[in-house]
Design a protein around this motif. Structure first.
Motif, PDB file in Angstrom:
ATOM      1  N   CYS A 100      66.228 -28.766  11.941  1.00 36.65           N
ATOM      2  CA  CYS A 100      66.276 -27.231  11.957  1.00 36.65           C
ATOM      3  C   CYS A 100      65.631 -26.253  10.527  1.00 36.65           C
ATOM      4  O   CYS A 100      66.528 -26.352   9.450  1.00 36.65           O
TER       5      CYS A 100
ATOM      6  N   VAL B 253      67.001 -24.359   7.267  1.00 37.72           N
ATOM      7  CA  VAL B 253      67.946 -23.738   6.189  1.00 37.72           C
ATOM      8  C   VAL B 253      66.923 -24.270   5.851  1.00 37.72           C
ATOM      9  O   VAL B 253      68.085 -23.672   4.434  1.00 37.72           O
TER      10      VAL B 253
ATOM     11  N   LEU C 127      74.011 -21.062   0.867  1.00 34.89           N
ATOM     12  CA  LEU C 127      74.954 -22.080   0.830  1.00 34.89           C
ATOM     13  C   LEU C 127      76.257 -22.748   0.275  1.00 34.89           C
ATOM     14  O   LEU C 127      76.724 -23.091   0.622  1.00 34.89           O
TER      15      LEU C 127
ATOM     16  N   PRO D  19      73.588 -29.109  12.051  1.00 36.24           N
ATOM     17  CA  PRO D  19      73.491 -28.223  10.704  1.00 36.24           C
ATOM     18  C   PRO D  19      73.421 -26.574  10.860  1.00 36.24           C
ATOM     19  O   PRO D  19      72.891 -25.830   9.331  1.00 36.24           O
TER      20      PRO D  19
ATOM     21  N   LEU E 123      76.064 -24.090   8.334  1.00 36.55           N
ATOM     22  CA  LEU E 123      75.039 -23.495   7.781  1.00 36.55           C
ATOM     23  C   LEU E 123      74.502 -21.811   7.428  1.00 36.55           C
ATOM     24  O   LEU E 123      74.831 -21.213   7.210  1.00 36.55           O
TER      25      LEU E 123
END
Length: 285
Positions: free
Chosen positions: A69, A72, A81, A106, A109
């Motif tokens: 991912c 991110v 975050l 992931p 997030l």
């Protein structure tokens, strides 16, 4: 703001190489995240350092997260975050558990955790699932955060209620025991499996309910790949339909003469080779 110049691209590529990404991985990541080539290495480094040092994701696992991912790396540390991690922490989730959840899924997030958590918590409280239990569910199966309450959770709960499972008492216990059950399609997996247990195995009423409450993951097993072959195997070994029904329903220990203490419900979770070995019908190599 990210720079779009050639030096920025070269700087980011070099930074990724220094973190252990090869050219093939960098190419795949650039295809998955079109904004990645325009990202400044300094911004990416800030995300990397936060996840590595504050969230405590191991470097090897962090490479996996970024490879899977890459988006991110484009996220704001302070605006996205940090609030997300803090929100998960308020659920009594420990830093190590949060790191594991991010590695498992992931995209957790990217979801608005704060906006998702309040409705989720309210919904699960109707099933007698506490805030602490919800945290455990999310840490075990973080993909839950991406599911719709109306399109996913409510329909699964209604399906279980339709099988005779008590909503206020037992459904919460089933979900905490088997949090992955929410991820399966009702029409493609849960309902066909339940119908197989009723028609082919003979489980009805309280027998079916007892199996689901004690061994909820059986509902997620594929009928044709797992359950039917094992049922045929048992039938070929001489068990009658009535015997199989009683064994699956959790009657006294299977095959006392073979000193087996496993319920048949547990055995049906195996593939055929493991099933036969566990059931004592072929010797363990």
């Amino acid at each position: 703001m990210a720079s779009v110049g050639g030096d920025a691209k070269k700087s980011l590529t070099q930074w990724l190489r220094e973190k252990g990404f090869d050219e093939e991985a960098i190419g795949r990541m650039s295809k998955r995240c079109r904004n990645l080539p325009n990202l400044d290495a300094g911004e990416a480094s800030g995300v990397w350092d936060y996840l590595l040092n504050d969230v405590k994701i191991e470097q090897r696992k962090l490479r996996y997260v970024v490879t899977k991912c890459p988006k991110v790396l484009t996220m704001s540390v302070n605006d996205k975050l940090v609030p997300t991690v803090q929100c998960l922490t308020t659920l009594q989730a420990k830093p190590g558990e949060i790191a594991q959840a991010i590695v498992k899924f992931p995209p957790i997030l990217f979801h608005s955790v704060e906006e998702k958590l309040c409705p989720l918590l309210a919904f699960f409280q109707t099933l007698a699932i506490s805030e602490k239990q919800l945290a455990k569910l999310l840490m075990v199966n973080p993909r839950l955060i991406s599911y719709s309450i109306q399109a996913k959770f409510s329909q699964t709960v209604d399906f279980l209620v339709g099988l005779g499972i008590n909503r206020e008492v037992m459904i919460g216990k089933i979900l905490t025991k088997e949090p992955y059950i929410m991820g399966y399609s009702i029409d493609k997996r849960l309902r066909p499996t339940a119908e197989f247990l009723k028609s082919a195995v003979g489980l009805q009423g309280s027998y079916l309910q007892r199996v689901i409450m004690n061994f909820p993951s059986i509902l997620s097993r594929d009928v044709d790949k797992t359950l039917r072959p094992n049922l045929v195997f048992l039938q070929s070994a001489g068990f009658s339909k009535d015997q199989i029904m009683k064994l699956v329903a959790g009657y006294p220990p299977v095959l006392k003469q073979m000193n087996s203490r496993c319920s048949l419900s547990e055995m049906l979770d195996c593939n055929q080779k493991k099933f036969a070995m566990k059931f004592g019908l072929i010797p363990v190599a």
